[in-house]
Scaffold this active site. Sequence first.
Site, PDB file in Angstrom:
ATOM      1  N   ASP A  83      -7.794  -8.475  -2.923  1.00  0.00           N
ATOM      2  CA  ASP A  83      -8.261  -8.588  -4.307  1.00  0.00           C
ATOM      3  C   ASP A  83      -9.542  -9.412  -4.381  1.00  0.00           C
ATOM      4  O   ASP A  83      -9.807 -10.076  -5.379  1.00  0.00           O
ATOM      5  CB  ASP A  83      -7.181  -9.181  -5.227  1.00  0.00           C
ATOM      6  N   HIS A  97      -1.456  -2.996 -11.761  1.00  0.00           N
ATOM      7  CA  HIS A  97      -1.721  -4.381 -12.172  1.00  0.00           C
ATOM      8  C   HIS A  97      -0.540  -4.748 -13.062  1.00  0.00           C
ATOM      9  O   HIS A  97      -0.474  -4.318 -14.214  1.00  0.00           O
ATOM     10  CB  HIS A  97      -3.051  -4.509 -12.922  1.00  0.00           C
ATOM     11  N   HIS A 119      -6.695  -3.636  -1.145  1.00  0.00           N
ATOM     12  CA  HIS A 119      -7.055  -3.927  -2.554  1.00  0.00           C
ATOM     13  C   HIS A 119      -8.370  -4.704  -2.557  1.00  0.00           C
ATOM     14  O   HIS A 119      -8.398  -5.896  -2.260  1.00  0.00           O
ATOM     15  CB  HIS A 119      -5.962  -4.752  -3.241  1.00  0.00           C
ATOM     16  N   HIS A 139      -1.248  -7.356  -5.804  1.00  0.00           N
ATOM     17  CA  HIS A 139      -1.431  -8.815  -5.879  1.00  0.00           C
ATOM     18  C   HIS A 139      -0.258  -9.540  -6.547  1.00  0.00           C
ATOM     19  O   HIS A 139      -0.421 -10.204  -7.581  1.00  0.00           O
ATOM     20  CB  HIS A 139      -2.748  -9.193  -6.557  1.00  0.00           C
ATOM     21  N   LYS A 163      -4.896   3.902 -10.405  1.00  0.00           N
ATOM     22  CA  LYS A 163      -4.601   2.506 -10.757  1.00  0.00           C
ATOM     23  C   LYS A 163      -4.258   2.364 -12.228  1.00  0.00           C
ATOM     24  O   LYS A 163      -4.986   2.835 -13.099  1.00  0.00           O
ATOM     25  CB  LYS A 163      -5.840   1.647 -10.425  1.00  0.00           C
ATOM     26  N   ALA A 190     -12.316 -14.115 -14.175  1.00  0.00           N
ATOM     27  CA  ALA A 190     -11.201 -14.149 -13.228  1.00  0.00           C
ATOM     28  C   ALA A 190     -11.595 -13.416 -11.955  1.00  0.00           C
ATOM     29  O   ALA A 190     -12.096 -12.299 -12.023  1.00  0.00           O
ATOM     30  CB  ALA A 190      -9.981 -13.479 -13.851  1.00  0.00           C
ATOM     31  N   HIS A 231     -12.422  -5.220  -4.497  1.00  0.00           N
ATOM     32  CA  HIS A 231     -13.477  -4.939  -5.481  1.00  0.00           C
ATOM     33  C   HIS A 231     -14.830  -5.130  -4.799  1.00  0.00           C
ATOM     34  O   HIS A 231     -15.104  -6.229  -4.305  1.00  0.00           O
ATOM     35  CB  HIS A 231     -13.391  -5.912  -6.669  1.00  0.00           C
TER      36      HIS A 231
HETATM   37  O1  DOR Z   1      -8.897 -11.892 -10.866  1.00  0.00           O
HETATM   38  C1  DOR Z   1      -9.096 -10.688 -10.968  1.00  0.00           C
HETATM   39  N1  DOR Z   1     -10.336 -10.184 -10.889  1.00  0.00           N
HETATM   40  N2  DOR Z   1      -8.053  -9.888 -11.192  1.00  0.00           N
HETATM   41  C2  DOR Z   1      -8.209  -8.582 -11.456  1.00  0.00           C
HETATM   42  O2  DOR Z   1      -7.235  -7.921 -11.698  1.00  0.00           O
HETATM   43  C3  DOR Z   1      -9.583  -7.997 -11.546  1.00  0.00           C
HETATM   44  C4  DOR Z   1     -10.544  -8.782 -10.787  1.00  0.00           C
HETATM   45  C5  DOR Z   1     -11.973  -8.433 -11.103  1.00  0.00           C
HETATM   46  O3  DOR Z   1     -12.297  -7.231 -11.105  1.00  0.00           O
HETATM   47  O4  DOR Z   1     -12.787  -9.330 -11.310  1.00  0.00           O
HETATM   48 ZN    ZN Z   2      -8.003  -6.397  -8.232  1.00  0.00          ZN
END
Ligand code: DOR
Ligand code: ZN
Length: 340
Positions: free
Chosen positions: A244, A134, A12, A172, A97, A260, A14
């Site tokens: 994550d 999610h 997981h 997560h 997703k 976040a 990004h």
């Molecule tokens: O904290 C997070 N940031 N949770 C998520 O589900 C997405 C992620 C983000 O892409 O910044």
């Molecule tokens: Zn994520």
Amino acid sequence: MQFEMIKPDDWHLHVRSGEVLRSVVGMSAKQMGRAIIMPNIKPPVINATGVNAYREEILSALPRGSVFKPLMVLYLTDNTTSEMIIKAHNADVVAAKLYPAGATTNSDSGVTKIKNIYHTLETMQKLGMPLLVHGEVTRSEVDIFDREAVFIDEVLSQVMSDLPELKIVFEHITTKNAVDFVCNYDNIAATITPQHILVNRNDMLVGGIKPHNYCLPVVKRASHQSALIDAAISGNPKFFLGTDSAPHSKYDKESACGCAGVFSAPHAIELYAQAFDKVNAIDKLEGFAAKFGADFYGLPYNNEIITLKKQDWIVPKNYNFASNIVVPFMAGKTLSWKVC
Ligand code: DOR
Ligand code: ZN
């Protein structure tokens, strides 16, 4: 003291797109053999064409000689059709997703009602394509600390009883409720992040707000943290590594309305090693980090071996992030394991 283990994968991750992608993707490529790439970029990756373009962008941003493999994921919307799923499957997409609309970063195009995508989920079930979830409801009256537990009761249980053969990864996870749910049902596994085992909500809120410990789903109370640690070190193959890692610039995090996301890509494996060693379970790291996820996705283990050495080092205060900087998780703190 040092030990060797199979090179891990991140189930997981990004990596964003454009300039910032180039700043961060090499960090994961160094630590991980493969990664499940989250599709919540702008605009989101909603069809096979988008997937192919994003995969090419990632591959061309990799450091020269890297053999890191991005595993691509489709972003589900209310308008995702079975045809789109089949096309994505043919384009080597490994999963799709579910972002409930409004749940997190760039989830505005997400699914507004789970029933809207039932036909799509049926196709995925037939193809054996996993659904990545999610798992939070978004209704404003539901307290943010309860959103995962309510999602289990209101959405996930129903999906699992309606589509009993659908493979699901509960992403997560943050609560004991989620750990128990995953243990009790077939066809469902879960990823666990480093932040959800290393910190709890006191670490985010006591003595001043710590924006770099803020992610979604938000970290919960210490008893949930303990349940997640127990799951991660249990040797149960239903629980595996998914960082994550979700970079946002320092400016976007340290703001009146902070984004976040916790950035853990540069030192992901060291963070997990820290958490596992703290409870004398470093011997359980290899299964969690390098085997169980591959088993779930039906992929071979990586050939490469990494060496982890017990050695104190200090996490850098920040890293370059295109023309900005990004603050890593546990910046300025001492960790006691290092990949060498
Ligand atoms: O904290 C997070 N940031 N949770 C998520 O589900 C997405 C992620 C983000 O892409 O910044
Ligand atoms: Zn994520």
